[in-house]
Write an enzyme that holds these catalytic residues in place. Structure first.
Site, PDB file in Angstrom:
ATOM      1  NE  ARG A  57      -1.544  -2.292   2.740  1.00 26.87           N
ATOM      2  CZ  ARG A  57      -1.682  -3.545   2.295  1.00 26.87           C
ATOM      3  NH1 ARG A  57      -2.759  -3.887   1.654  1.00 26.87           N
ATOM      4  NH2 ARG A  57      -0.752  -4.457   2.487  1.00 26.87           N
ATOM      5  CB  THR A  58       3.407   2.551   2.342  1.00 25.11           C
ATOM      6  OG1 THR A  58       2.631   2.019   3.415  1.00 25.11           O
ATOM      7  CG2 THR A  58       3.946   3.902   2.716  1.00 25.11           C
ATOM      8  CE  LYS A  86      27.776  -2.232  -5.093  1.00 28.52           C
ATOM      9  NZ  LYS A  86      27.718  -1.296  -6.236  1.00 28.52           N
ATOM     10  NE  ARG A 107       7.054   0.744   4.883  1.00 31.65           N
ATOM     11  CZ  ARG A 107       5.863   0.137   4.900  1.00 31.65           C
ATOM     12  NH1 ARG A 107       5.763  -1.158   4.647  1.00 31.65           N
ATOM     13  NH2 ARG A 107       4.773   0.815   5.159  1.00 31.65           N
ATOM     14  CG  HIS A 135       3.428   3.834   8.599  1.00 27.62           C
ATOM     15  ND1 HIS A 135       3.490   4.678   7.509  1.00 27.62           N
ATOM     16  CD2 HIS A 135       3.053   2.626   8.106  1.00 27.62           C
ATOM     17  CE1 HIS A 135       3.186   3.994   6.416  1.00 27.62           C
ATOM     18  NE2 HIS A 135       2.916   2.749   6.749  1.00 27.62           N
TER      19      HIS A 135
HETATM   20  N1   CP Z   1      -0.285  -0.163   5.853  1.00 30.92           N
HETATM   21  C1   CP Z   1       0.917  -0.399   5.296  1.00 30.92           C
HETATM   22  O1   CP Z   1       1.909   0.221   5.634  1.00 30.92           O
HETATM   23  O2   CP Z   1       0.899  -1.361   4.325  1.00 30.92           O
HETATM   24  P1   CP Z   1       2.167  -1.815   3.480  1.00 30.92           P
HETATM   25  O3   CP Z   1       3.135  -2.434   4.434  1.00 30.92           O
HETATM   26  O4   CP Z   1       1.634  -2.768   2.467  1.00 30.92           O
HETATM   27  O5   CP Z   1       2.765  -0.577   2.863  1.00 30.92           O
END
Ligand code: CP
Length: 336
Positions: A57-58, A86, A107, A135
């Site tokens: 999703r993110t 590396k 991320r 998040h």
């Molecule tokens: N909600 C969420 O962060 O989903 P993903 O890990 O699929 O990005």
């Protein structure tokens, strides 16, 4: 707060006015995300989407959001495909990558790594999740969703009863959401988790300091009659072994029978997704999929709106959207 040129690393950088501004800009993105109109305000701009930990999703919604505003997206997925393997530092990586892009979404599995990366970046960096820390974009889309869902009942976010359930220790989405809820008035938080997976004290302190009522429990019975029930996954990737995570799987499975017995008639069900649908976990059963109060897919869709808003604000184009608007030329069932 000044958004233009700023990193988005933690929800702690927002006050209530800033959150309201983000949610207002997100609402203005609905015509573009629903394909009633297209907007090319970011034509020529480049997003570098760096995902060093799995995501559906993110990652995809960051990319979709940027493209819906007319920009280009370059993707790096997995540390193994970058020169971090590396021995290159995050700061050096940031110095280089920020020369190739106008904005970066990232991320990473290590807490505070995105902030470390941002210290070397010459362009805004948006945190797409840093280990068990935060998040922030998920929390903003969660808040957007709570606001949208509760508006059906003529309620805002103030004065709500919200239950957070599952792995509250490792779940970064509930950490960030709790911090944002501390900006609102008179919220009652019920925190349901195994004792070993309770919400970290520093997050509970923030809720206490906001004057919110906080109930901490390890039982569902009598504790789910909330306006919103936010279920989370056991964060297997944060445990030392699968066997350790297995100890907690399936303790708080939410299904139709549990909902009918323990929730209110209209309790809104949320989950950041992915949900763990393996039989031993079945944390949010598909037998709730027809329940109109199940908001999980609307919630995921709202991620596009919120991320469009953050891009527009960080790149200073939030007041230019209508200038760069045009009609959609293709058939789209989303525009209905
Ligand atoms: N909600 C969420 O962060 O989903 P993903 O890990 O699929 O990005």
């Amino acid at each position: 707060m000044k958004f233009q040129g700023s990193h988005i690393l933690s929800v702690s950088q927002f006050d209530r006015d800033a959150v309201t501004r983000i949610l207002d800009v997100a609402k203005r993105m609905i015509p573009y995300a629903s394909r009633q109109k297209q907007c090319h305000v970011l034509q020529g701009a480049i997003l570098n989407n760096l995902f060093f930990e799995p995501s559906t999703r993110t990652r995809v919604s960051f990319g979709t959001a940027f493209q819906l505003l007319g920009g280009f997206v370059h993707e790096t997925v997995g540390q193994e495909s970058s020169s971090l393997t590396k021995g290159e530092s995050l700061v050096d990586t940031a110095r280089v990558i920020s020369g190739y892009a106008d904005i970066i979404a990232m991320r990473h599995p290590t807490m505070h790594s995105v902030a470390e990366f941002a210290s070397g970046s010459s362009v805004p960096v948006i945190n797409g999740g840093d280990g068990a820390n935060e998040h922030p974009t998920q929390a903003l889309l969660d808040l957007f969703t709570i606001d949208a869902e509760m508006s059906r009942f003529g309620q805002g976010i103030d004065n709500l009863n919200i239950c957070l359930m599952g792995d509250l220790k490792h779940g970064r989405t509930v950490h960030s959401l709790s911090k944002l809820l501390s900006l609102y008035d008179n919220v009652h938080l019920t925190l349901v988790s195994p004792k070993e997976l309770q919400m970290p004290d520093h997050v509970v302190s923030i809720l206490d300091d906001a004057g919110h009522k906080v109930t901490i429990t390890d039982t569902m019975a009598g504790n789910l009659k909330s306006d919103v029930l936010y279920q989370t996954r056991i964060q297997e990737e944060r445990f030392s072994s699968k066997a350790e995570a297995d100890l907690y799987r399936g303790h708080f499975s939410l299904n139709k029978a549990v909902y009918e017995q323990h929730c209110k008639d209209n309790t809104v069900i949320m989950h950041p997704l992915p949900r763990d649908s393996r039989p031993e976990a079945n944390e949010l059963s598909v037998d709730l999929d027809d329940n109109v109060n199940l908001a999980i897919f609307r919630q995921a869709q709202n991620g596009v709106l919120v991320r469009m808003a953050l891009f527009a604000l960080a790149l200073g184009v939030e007041d230019k959207l209508s200038q760069y608007e045009r009609d959609v030329t293709w058939y789209s069932n989303k525009a209905k």
